[in-house]
Write a protein that holds these residues in place. Structure first.
Motif, PDB file in Angstrom:
ATOM      1  N   LEU A   6       0.974  -1.340   0.067  1.00  0.00           N
ATOM      2  CA  LEU A   6       0.152  -0.040  -0.032  1.00  0.00           C
ATOM      3  C   LEU A   6       0.912   1.385   0.077  1.00  0.00           C
ATOM      4  O   LEU A   6       2.006   1.305   0.570  1.00  0.00           O
ATOM      5  CB  LEU A   6      -0.869  -0.199   1.004  1.00  0.00           C
ATOM      6  CG  LEU A   6      -1.909  -1.016   1.366  1.00  0.00           C
ATOM      7  CD1 LEU A   6      -2.719  -0.851   2.797  1.00  0.00           C
ATOM      8  CD2 LEU A   6      -2.752  -1.217   0.218  1.00  0.00           C
ATOM      9  N   THR A   7       0.346   2.411  -0.748  1.00  0.00           N
ATOM     10  CA  THR A   7       0.801   3.686  -0.421  1.00  0.00           C
ATOM     11  C   THR A   7       0.473   3.943   0.893  1.00  0.00           C
ATOM     12  O   THR A   7      -0.544   3.710   1.501  1.00  0.00           O
ATOM     13  CB  THR A   7       0.459   4.642  -1.694  1.00  0.00           C
ATOM     14  OG1 THR A   7      -1.216   4.790  -1.680  1.00  0.00           O
ATOM     15  CG2 THR A   7       0.815   4.061  -3.010  1.00  0.00           C
ATOM     16  N   LEU A   8       0.789   5.256   1.320  1.00  0.00           N
ATOM     17  CA  LEU A   8       0.443   5.869   2.817  1.00  0.00           C
ATOM     18  C   LEU A   8      -0.953   6.375   2.672  1.00  0.00           C
ATOM     19  O   LEU A   8      -1.643   6.121   3.734  1.00  0.00           O
ATOM     20  CB  LEU A   8       1.486   7.152   2.815  1.00  0.00           C
ATOM     21  CG  LEU A   8       1.547   7.774   4.176  1.00  0.00           C
ATOM     22  CD1 LEU A   8       2.707   8.073   4.730  1.00  0.00           C
ATOM     23  CD2 LEU A   8       0.362   8.900   4.570  1.00  0.00           C
ATOM     24  N   ILE A   9      -1.435   6.869   1.557  1.00  0.00           N
ATOM     25  CA  ILE A   9      -2.908   7.303   1.429  1.00  0.00           C
ATOM     26  C   ILE A   9      -3.673   6.007   1.422  1.00  0.00           C
ATOM     27  O   ILE A   9      -4.722   5.981   2.276  1.00  0.00           O
ATOM     28  CB  ILE A   9      -3.069   8.276   0.230  1.00  0.00           C
ATOM     29  CG1 ILE A   9      -4.492   8.808   0.220  1.00  0.00           C
ATOM     30  CG2 ILE A   9      -2.713   7.614  -1.025  1.00  0.00           C
ATOM     31  CD1 ILE A   9      -4.341   9.934   1.369  1.00  0.00           C
ATOM     32  N   ALA A 153       3.485   3.869   5.129  1.00  0.00           N
ATOM     33  CA  ALA A 153       2.142   3.396   5.069  1.00  0.00           C
ATOM     34  C   ALA A 153       1.920   2.244   6.398  1.00  0.00           C
ATOM     35  O   ALA A 153       0.927   2.408   6.827  1.00  0.00           O
ATOM     36  CB  ALA A 153       2.091   2.514   3.556  1.00  0.00           C
ATOM     37  N   TYR A 154       3.071   1.544   6.651  1.00  0.00           N
ATOM     38  CA  TYR A 154       3.019   0.755   7.839  1.00  0.00           C
ATOM     39  C   TYR A 154       2.750   1.656   9.008  1.00  0.00           C
ATOM     40  O   TYR A 154       1.640   1.207   9.747  1.00  0.00           O
ATOM     41  CB  TYR A 154       4.160  -0.116   7.980  1.00  0.00           C
ATOM     42  CG  TYR A 154       4.048  -0.960   9.358  1.00  0.00           C
ATOM     43  CD1 TYR A 154       3.402  -2.288   9.057  1.00  0.00           C
ATOM     44  CD2 TYR A 154       4.577  -0.582  10.480  1.00  0.00           C
ATOM     45  CE1 TYR A 154       3.384  -3.170  10.066  1.00  0.00           C
ATOM     46  CE2 TYR A 154       4.429  -1.256  11.514  1.00  0.00           C
ATOM     47  CZ  TYR A 154       3.859  -2.678  11.192  1.00  0.00           C
ATOM     48  OH  TYR A 154       3.889  -3.351  12.414  1.00  0.00           O
ATOM     49  N   TYR A 179       2.265  11.155   0.183  1.00  0.00           N
ATOM     50  CA  TYR A 179       1.041   9.857  -0.093  1.00  0.00           C
ATOM     51  C   TYR A 179       1.212   9.107  -1.101  1.00  0.00           C
ATOM     52  O   TYR A 179       0.510   7.920  -0.834  1.00  0.00           O
ATOM     53  CB  TYR A 179      -0.046  11.204  -0.529  1.00  0.00           C
ATOM     54  CG  TYR A 179      -1.000  11.760   0.712  1.00  0.00           C
ATOM     55  CD1 TYR A 179      -1.235  11.168   1.707  1.00  0.00           C
ATOM     56  CD2 TYR A 179      -1.824  12.941   0.296  1.00  0.00           C
ATOM     57  CE1 TYR A 179      -2.074  11.652   2.777  1.00  0.00           C
ATOM     58  CE2 TYR A 179      -2.729  13.261   1.168  1.00  0.00           C
ATOM     59  CZ  TYR A 179      -2.774  12.875   2.562  1.00  0.00           C
ATOM     60  OH  TYR A 179      -3.578  13.163   3.539  1.00  0.00           O
ATOM     61  N   ARG A 180       1.850   9.178  -2.263  1.00  0.00           N
ATOM     62  CA  ARG A 180       1.595   8.276  -3.275  1.00  0.00           C
ATOM     63  C   ARG A 180       3.120   7.807  -3.904  1.00  0.00           C
ATOM     64  O   ARG A 180       3.649   7.900  -4.957  1.00  0.00           O
ATOM     65  CB  ARG A 180       0.933   8.597  -4.531  1.00  0.00           C
ATOM     66  CG  ARG A 180      -0.644   8.834  -4.393  1.00  0.00           C
ATOM     67  CD  ARG A 180      -1.437   9.352  -5.258  1.00  0.00           C
ATOM     68  NE  ARG A 180      -2.619   8.989  -5.093  1.00  0.00           N
ATOM     69  CZ  ARG A 180      -3.710   9.919  -4.218  1.00  0.00           C
ATOM     70  NH1 ARG A 180      -3.004  10.952  -3.677  1.00  0.00           N
ATOM     71  NH2 ARG A 180      -4.910   9.614  -3.765  1.00  0.00           N
ATOM     72  N   GLY A 181       4.098   7.865  -2.482  1.00  0.00           N
ATOM     73  CA  GLY A 181       5.314   7.703  -2.895  1.00  0.00           C
ATOM     74  C   GLY A 181       5.772   6.099  -2.896  1.00  0.00           C
ATOM     75  O   GLY A 181       4.678   5.134  -3.468  1.00  0.00           O
ATOM     76  N   GLU A 182       6.529   5.704  -1.752  1.00  0.00           N
ATOM     77  CA  GLU A 182       6.869   4.415  -1.743  1.00  0.00           C
ATOM     78  C   GLU A 182       5.618   3.463  -1.211  1.00  0.00           C
ATOM     79  O   GLU A 182       4.991   4.076  -0.454  1.00  0.00           O
ATOM     80  CB  GLU A 182       8.094   4.213  -0.701  1.00  0.00           C
ATOM     81  CG  GLU A 182       9.404   4.791  -1.416  1.00  0.00           C
ATOM     82  CD  GLU A 182      10.537   4.480  -0.584  1.00  0.00           C
ATOM     83  OE1 GLU A 182      10.349   3.784   0.345  1.00  0.00           O
ATOM     84  OE2 GLU A 182      11.599   4.939  -0.700  1.00  0.00           O
ATOM     85  N   ARG A 183       5.745   2.325  -1.393  1.00  0.00           N
ATOM     86  CA  ARG A 183       4.728   1.241  -1.094  1.00  0.00           C
ATOM     87  C   ARG A 183       5.347   0.490   0.177  1.00  0.00           C
ATOM     88  O   ARG A 183       6.570   0.137   0.277  1.00  0.00           O
ATOM     89  CB  ARG A 183       4.229   0.416  -1.992  1.00  0.00           C
ATOM     90  CG  ARG A 183       3.083   0.916  -3.022  1.00  0.00           C
ATOM     91  CD  ARG A 183       2.920  -0.040  -4.241  1.00  0.00           C
ATOM     92  NE  ARG A 183       1.914   0.831  -5.003  1.00  0.00           N
ATOM     93  CZ  ARG A 183       0.646   0.752  -4.873  1.00  0.00           C
ATOM     94  NH1 ARG A 183       0.164   0.077  -3.865  1.00  0.00           N
ATOM     95  NH2 ARG A 183      -0.337   1.423  -5.803  1.00  0.00           N
ATOM     96  N   ASN A 184       4.634   0.054   1.057  1.00  0.00           N
ATOM     97  CA  ASN A 184       5.014  -0.831   2.252  1.00  0.00           C
ATOM     98  C   ASN A 184       4.045  -1.954   2.154  1.00  0.00           C
ATOM     99  O   ASN A 184       2.974  -2.189   1.838  1.00  0.00           O
ATOM    100  CB  ASN A 184       4.986  -0.188   3.486  1.00  0.00           C
ATOM    101  CG  ASN A 184       5.792   1.035   3.671  1.00  0.00           C
ATOM    102  OD1 ASN A 184       5.499   2.148   4.334  1.00  0.00           O
ATOM    103  ND2 ASN A 184       7.124   0.857   3.151  1.00  0.00           N
ATOM    104  N   ASP A 185       4.615  -3.363   2.760  1.00  0.00           N
ATOM    105  CA  ASP A 185       3.921  -4.293   3.147  1.00  0.00           C
ATOM    106  C   ASP A 185       3.050  -3.810   4.320  1.00  0.00           C
ATOM    107  O   ASP A 185       3.832  -3.643   5.414  1.00  0.00           O
ATOM    108  CB  ASP A 185       4.647  -5.655   3.230  1.00  0.00           C
ATOM    109  CG  ASP A 185       5.152  -6.084   1.995  1.00  0.00           C
ATOM    110  OD1 ASP A 185       4.718  -5.756   0.924  1.00  0.00           O
ATOM    111  OD2 ASP A 185       6.133  -6.697   2.028  1.00  0.00           O
ATOM    112  N   VAL A 186       1.830  -3.846   4.322  1.00  0.00           N
ATOM    113  CA  VAL A 186       0.982  -3.442   5.498  1.00  0.00           C
ATOM    114  C   VAL A 186       0.229  -4.616   5.842  1.00  0.00           C
ATOM    115  O   VAL A 186      -0.690  -4.945   4.932  1.00  0.00           O
ATOM    116  CB  VAL A 186      -0.203  -2.105   5.189  1.00  0.00           C
ATOM    117  CG1 VAL A 186      -0.719  -1.770   6.368  1.00  0.00           C
ATOM    118  CG2 VAL A 186       1.124  -1.039   4.659  1.00  0.00           C
ATOM    119  N   PRO A 187      -0.021  -4.949   6.967  1.00  0.00           N
ATOM    120  CA  PRO A 187      -1.107  -6.309   7.397  1.00  0.00           C
ATOM    121  C   PRO A 187      -2.614  -5.706   7.037  1.00  0.00           C
ATOM    122  O   PRO A 187      -2.857  -4.595   7.354  1.00  0.00           O
ATOM    123  CB  PRO A 187      -0.768  -6.006   9.070  1.00  0.00           C
ATOM    124  CG  PRO A 187       0.472  -5.691   9.272  1.00  0.00           C
ATOM    125  CD  PRO A 187       0.940  -4.641   8.229  1.00  0.00           C
TER     126      PRO A 187
END
Length: 327
Positions: A6-9, A153-154, A179-187
């Protein structure tokens, strides 16, 4: 554990969706958050899923709907208020300073205000005047409200859930540059991150670099540059600006003896000044060089053509690191 990239947003949307699903007393209100899904689409699809009584489009009146949220919170609801940009929060400052932060004290602990005020903030996305303000320090001076700022995002999902569950008000600052930068693995499942706790995101021995929000990638790029000079940086993401995690600050500074503080807000009266006071109280005798701050300048945030001249850069941070190393 199942995760999503996911992205932060998107993580913020997930955090709100999680709490709307779990707690029928949780609701969202703000300008254009329903049918339009918010100016940044943070609330996209939530009104369709949860209905107009729980995802509420409000009039253009920050003072009105923040004040309304106070009444909701006093009567057992958990409102999440969206301010379109932090620079639009000024009409509601009276409600926040006079009521939101004081109800617990005013009622001798009989009532609290379990509400979250979400606000995108910061420069770097070419917004018009007032849209890019970074005035977090105004709110860290108000006892009674926590000030939280994720950089991934996490962290965004976990800190937002913790903020919504907190019995007291939280200002949740969202760096729109990320907001729409790096993605993270988010549970996918619910989880929370304790408020008031920073995180060491890079281990180092020579210099402590303290930052938050959109300045975290800037700090990390500067730290990467310094590796070429065999300088290792202890990079700390504070995550919560009030209350500050004094323990992680003291631990890092006592280890390195050198400090660079990075924030895009104006220099005078910024949170960096308070961090300097914390270091003076907890680690002054460990310092090997004066503390350096890399900040925005004491001018209104400029428009498009000069925006990059205002913002701290990896180069400016690296210069500050060199300064404390060679002192």
């Amino acid at each position: 554990m199942e995760t999503k990239s996911l992205t932060l947003i998107q993580a913020i949307n997930e955090g709100m969706k999680t709490m709307l699903t779990e707690d029928e007393n949780t609701l969202i209100l703000g300008e254009d958050i329903g049918k339009n899904g918010g100016v940044f689409r943070a609330t996209v699809d939530l009104q369709e899923e949860f209905g107009e009584k729980r995802v509420i489009d409000t009039p253009l009146s920050e003072a009105g709907f923040v004040g309304g949220a106070v009444g909701m919170a006093l009567n057992g609801l958990r409102p999440i208020v969206e301010i379109q940009f932090l620079g639009f929060i000024y009409p509601a400052f009276e409600q926040i300073a006079t009521h939101v932060t004081r109800i617990r004290t005013r009622t001798m602990g009989h009532y609290s205000i379990p509400m979250v005020i979400r606000a995108p903030f910061g420069a770097g996305v070419r917004s018009p005047e007032i849209h890019s303000d970074s005035v977090e320090a105004l709110f860290t001076h108000l006892p009674g409200i926590k000030v939280v700022c994720p950089s991934t995002a996490y962290d965004a999902k976990g800190l937002l859930i913790a903020s919504i569950e907190d019995p007291d008000p939280v200002l949740f600052l969202e760096p729109m540059r990320l907001y729409r930068g790096e993605r993270n693995d988010v549970p996918s499942a619910k989880y929370s991150i304790e408020l008031g706790k920073g995180e060491r995101i890079q281990e180092g021995e020579d210099v402590t670099v303290l930052a938050w929000g959109a300045m975290i990638p800037v700090a990390l790029k500067a730290a990467e540059q310094m590796k070429e000079q065999s300088v290792s940086c202890d990079v700390i993401d504070l995550r919560t600006l009030y209350p500050l995690d004094k323990d992680i600050i003291a631990d890092s500074v006592q280890k390195t003896g050198r400090v660079v503080i990075v924030h895009e807000a104006h220099a005078t009266g910024g949170v960096g000044s308070e961090i300097t006071s914390v270091i003076n109280d907890t680690a002054f005798l460990y310092l090997k060089a004066p503390i350096e701050r890399v900040t925005g300048f004491d001018v209104p945030i400029p428009l498009f053509s000069l925006e990059n001249e205002y913002l701290p850069t990896p180069g400016r941070v690296a210069n500050a690191i060199n300064k404390v190393i060679t002192f």
